[in-house]
Write an enzyme that holds these catalytic residues in place. Sequence first.
Site, PDB file in Angstrom:
ATOM      1  N   HIS A  70      19.976  44.257  41.684  1.00  0.00           N
ATOM      2  CA  HIS A  70      19.272  43.633  40.571  1.00  0.00           C
ATOM      3  C   HIS A  70      18.028  42.890  41.089  1.00  0.00           C
ATOM      4  CE1 HIS A  70      19.265  40.975  36.816  1.00  0.00           C
ATOM      5  NE2 HIS A  70      18.518  40.289  37.650  1.00  0.00           N
ATOM      6  N   GLU A  71      18.214  42.075  42.125  1.00  0.00           N
ATOM      7  CA  GLU A  71      17.091  41.318  42.697  1.00  0.00           C
ATOM      8  C   GLU A  71      16.066  42.256  43.323  1.00  0.00           C
ATOM      9  OE1 GLU A  71      16.545  38.182  42.191  1.00  0.00           O
ATOM     10  OE2 GLU A  71      18.443  38.060  41.130  1.00  0.00           O
ATOM     11  N   HIS A  74      13.672  43.578  40.731  1.00  0.00           N
ATOM     12  CA  HIS A  74      12.584  42.633  40.468  1.00  0.00           C
ATOM     13  C   HIS A  74      11.541  42.727  41.580  1.00  0.00           C
ATOM     14  CE1 HIS A  74      14.426  40.448  37.222  1.00  0.00           C
ATOM     15  NE2 HIS A  74      15.448  40.038  37.929  1.00  0.00           N
TER      16      HIS A  74
HETATM   17 ZN   LIG Z   1      17.086  38.857  37.392  1.00  0.00          ZN
END
Ligand SMILES: [Zn+2]
Length: 379
Positions: A70-71, A74
């Site tokens: 998830h990170e 980004h």
């Molecule tokens: Zn996030």
Amino acid sequence: MVKMGSAFNLGKLFGIQFRLHYTWFIIFVLVTASLSWQYFPFAYPDWGQLLYWVLGIVTSLLFFASVVTHELAHSLVARFYGIPVKSITLFIFGGMAQLTREAAHPGAELRMAAAGPACSLVIGGLFYLLWLFTQGVVEPIAALAFWLAQINVVLAVFNLIPGFPLDGGRVFRSLLWRFTGNYKRSTQIAVWVGQGVGYLFMLLGILIAFLRPFGLDWFSGLWLVFIGWFLENAPSSSYRQAQWRDALHGFSASQVMTSGYPGVPPNITVNQLVYGYLFAGGHPFFMVVEEGRLEGILTLDSIKAVPRQSWDVTQVKHIMTPAGKFNVAYPDQDALNILEQMEEKDINQMPVVSGGRVIGLITRDNLIRFLQLRSELGV
Ligand SMILES: [Zn+2]
């Protein structure tokens, strides 16, 4: 504010440093224990202890791998928009990517913020597929896949709460920013909403802890209070960045530099430098200048690297970092851009050069003092 100091390095992936904060172990143990002690034994009562624990640990590790992914989503989108990512840290509330600056336009921020939850939804979908295919065939794998599918969807939904600093708060800010064109004001509103959500979580947590509705226990309430507390405190650093951006806007390097910079000639010895300049002036940084031309820079580290007995025979031009090997600023350059470069490359000073000649020095301390003065004068 959550301090990210006590973390150790795990290694690099895609050029991004991964770090593990000590609080991560608390949550890892909690997740593993609740899976192995409660969730799996409750759902599949006839399996053995060993299987519960192995499955608990593997599921927990895969959960954290999901958070990292998830990170990473980004971070990769941020990098696409030219925003370098320093590190990703795993801590008690999940993961946090440390970006060196904020997005330059609302569209970039929107995509950057949405990439995380979108990625979690995709991971959730993949685990759901795995559950479909293994269900009734390899039951332990199906059990693991089902829990991971659920938790990734929860992760996506939780992150979409429209309060800063959650992803939803960033999405919200980018939309406000787009429609109002006012970055500072949009940040302020998103921060207020985030703090409001934080208080709401704390209140809800306290209610749950005391009333214990729907079979929830006091621990769930306490947990919610913690998350609320984090949400209420975390926005301040993003907000500070927005304020800096606003305060430095429109200023050039020549307006924020100091002209009383420490310059030394290239042919003096380290001994002369230490006793004649370093102790006298107290600056830990020097520019090596000959006839106004910047030849190189010297930091305390390059001085320390020279053994004591060679101080008398070593000239500073032999230990300096020569021109071209470090960053310089130009008089018309945007001051905010300089501060961002300093943050990004972890440097504390930058000579200001015009036509090969040094005209001043910008230090991080100077910039911060400049910001403080402006805010004190209210201009
Ligand atoms: Zn996030």
